[in-house]
Design a protein around this motif. Structure first.
Motif, PDB file in Angstrom:
ATOM      1  N   THR A   1       1.949  14.949 -12.038  1.00  0.00           N
ATOM      2  CA  THR A   1       1.043  14.258 -11.102  1.00  0.00           C
ATOM      3  C   THR A   1       0.306  13.087 -11.749  1.00  0.00           C
ATOM      4  N   GLU A   2       0.552  12.841 -13.047  1.00  0.00           N
ATOM      5  CA  GLU A   2      -0.101  11.715 -13.713  1.00  0.00           C
ATOM      6  C   GLU A   2       0.649  10.429 -13.360  1.00  0.00           C
ATOM      7  N   ARG A   3       0.062   9.589 -12.545  1.00  0.00           N
ATOM      8  CA  ARG A   3       0.721   8.390 -12.073  1.00  0.00           C
ATOM      9  C   ARG A   3       0.866   7.350 -13.178  1.00  0.00           C
ATOM     10  N   ASP A   4       2.043   6.721 -13.196  1.00  0.00           N
ATOM     11  CA  ASP A   4       2.356   5.632 -14.115  1.00  0.00           C
ATOM     12  C   ASP A   4       2.525   4.376 -13.255  1.00  0.00           C
ATOM     13  N   THR A   5       2.075   3.231 -13.764  1.00  0.00           N
ATOM     14  CA  THR A   5       2.107   2.007 -12.954  1.00  0.00           C
ATOM     15  C   THR A   5       3.368   1.178 -13.163  1.00  0.00           C
ATOM     16  N   TYR A   6       4.297   1.640 -14.025  1.00  0.00           N
ATOM     17  CA  TYR A   6       5.451   0.801 -14.365  1.00  0.00           C
ATOM     18  C   TYR A   6       6.208   0.358 -13.118  1.00  0.00           C
TER      19      TYR A   6
ATOM     20  N   VAL B   1      10.765   2.972   0.308  1.00  0.00           N
ATOM     21  CA  VAL B   1      10.538   3.342  -1.094  1.00  0.00           C
ATOM     22  C   VAL B   1       9.600   4.542  -1.149  1.00  0.00           C
ATOM     23  N   ARG B   2       9.957   5.502  -1.998  1.00  0.00           N
ATOM     24  CA  ARG B   2       9.086   6.648  -2.245  1.00  0.00           C
ATOM     25  C   ARG B   2       9.118   6.991  -3.729  1.00  0.00           C
ATOM     26  N   TYR B   3       8.017   7.584  -4.187  1.00  0.00           N
ATOM     27  CA  TYR B   3       8.024   8.183  -5.513  1.00  0.00           C
ATOM     28  C   TYR B   3       8.665   9.564  -5.418  1.00  0.00           C
ATOM     29  N   THR B   4       9.325   9.971  -6.492  1.00  0.00           N
ATOM     30  CA  THR B   4      10.046  11.245  -6.510  1.00  0.00           C
ATOM     31  C   THR B   4       9.059  12.406  -6.635  1.00  0.00           C
ATOM     32  N   PRO B   5       9.513  13.618  -6.311  1.00  0.00           N
ATOM     33  CA  PRO B   5       8.596  14.768  -6.269  1.00  0.00           C
ATOM     34  C   PRO B   5       7.921  15.050  -7.605  1.00  0.00           C
TER      35      PRO B   5
ATOM     36  N   ALA C   1      14.217   5.714  -4.489  1.00  0.00           N
ATOM     37  CA  ALA C   1      13.354   6.768  -5.018  1.00  0.00           C
ATOM     38  C   ALA C   1      13.037   6.445  -6.471  1.00  0.00           C
ATOM     39  N   LEU C   2      11.773   6.249  -6.782  1.00  0.00           N
ATOM     40  CA  LEU C   2      11.348   5.820  -8.112  1.00  0.00           C
ATOM     41  C   LEU C   2      10.529   6.903  -8.796  1.00  0.00           C
ATOM     42  N   ASN C   3      10.700   6.996 -10.110  1.00  0.00           N
ATOM     43  CA  ASN C   3       9.829   7.883 -10.882  1.00  0.00           C
ATOM     44  C   ASN C   3       8.404   7.367 -10.782  1.00  0.00           C
TER      45      ASN C   3
END
Length: 285
Positions: A112-117, A132-136, A105-107
């Motif tokens: 809701t502003e997506r970061d590409t890091y 793999v998922r992005y966190t809430p 689970a990745l930040n």
């Protein structure tokens, strides 16, 4: 989201010198460490009855965490703010290849502003059998860093898996307390499925953010003799006031941290209160 063990709260706030920015609206957790045991090998000293052991950076590097990943037999759950260490990514992929269920689970950004890091790590892991998922996005961000293996041991970390271990002061607690590990896995499951719930305190020493402010202030208020704080930011006035109050009642308060002009006033105030304040080598205020 985040989780911490109580004593680690006053050891370090989020990885002094790490460059990662803390946000009190994001989640975290912590526990009281024992200095016994051998976290790098995954073994505990027989004298360690607490179920907790401490890892200090930059001395340890990634070795203790790679050992945990490589020793996994059935399940790996990783929550990470920043993931860019290819050695860690390869170890996670290798675990998935040998049949371990690996969930990461990745930040994904700020609300809701997506970061590409974390996008390259997400792409690599997804292509190699890792779920793999992005966190809430109902959290401002997920600043939590936890690694849980086989539902039996969790590393609760201030460090990111970014490969910069040699240049940052960070800590991790390896927690083998069953109630703590169960609580961390349950919180991971909630975040994984987007189910908003109040996480358990486990054996009683886990502190979760959002909502950690009271625990932090009580820890400071209950200090009798000493407070030793390593921190990255000093931008929460109630904590500054509590540290000042502790120094004025005779507690020896020592603070070592990174410097930015945003907290110059707070640091000057702490010095006037009688707290000892030092910033890292090469910095001044």
């Amino acid at each position: 989201m985040g989780v911490v063990v109580a004593a680690l709260l006053l050891l370090t706030a989020c990885g002094a010198g790490s460059g990662a920015r803390a946000d009190t609206r994001a989640p975290h957790s912590r526990a009281r460490p024992s200095r016994h045991g051998d976290p790098a090998s995954g073994r505990r000293n027989a004298a360690d009855r607490s179920g907790l052991s401490l890892i200090a950076e930059p001395q340890a590097g990634a070795k203790p965490f790679l050992a945990m990943i490589r020793g996994a037999r059935s399940q790996i759950d990783l929550t990470m703010y920043e993931l860019s260490d290819r050695t860690v990514e390869h170890a996670l992929a290798a675990a998935a290849a040998r049949g371990v269920d690996v969930r990461v689970a990745l930040n994904g950004g700020y609300y809701t502003e997506r970061d590409t890091y974390n996008a390259p790590a997400r792409a690599y892991l997804s292509a190699h059998g890792v779920r793999v998922r992005y966190t809430p996005t109902y959290f401002a961000l997920t600043h939590q860093k936890t690694l849980t293996v086989d539902g039996r041991v969790s590393a609760i970390m201030t460090l990111n898996f970014d490969g910069l271990y040699a240049s940052t002061r960070d800590y991790a607690i390896v927690d083998r307390r069953a109630a703590d590990v169960t609580a961390i896995v349950a919180a991971f499951d909630d975040d994984w499925t987007g189910r908003r719930a109040s996480p358990s305190r486990g054996s009683g020493d886990l502190v979760w953010s959002p909502g950690a402010e009271g625990d932090v202030l009580r820890l400071i208020d209950h200090a009798r003799r000493t407070i030793e704080l390593e921190d990255e930011e000093m931008d929460y006035d109630p904590a500054t006031s509590a540290l000042c109050a502790a120094a004025r009642r005779g507690v020896r308060v020592r603070i070592v941290m990174t410097y930015e002009s945003d907290w110059r006033i707070a640091l000057q105030r702490l010095r006037r209160c009688g707290a000892g304040v030092r910033v890292y080598h090469g910095q001044a205020y």
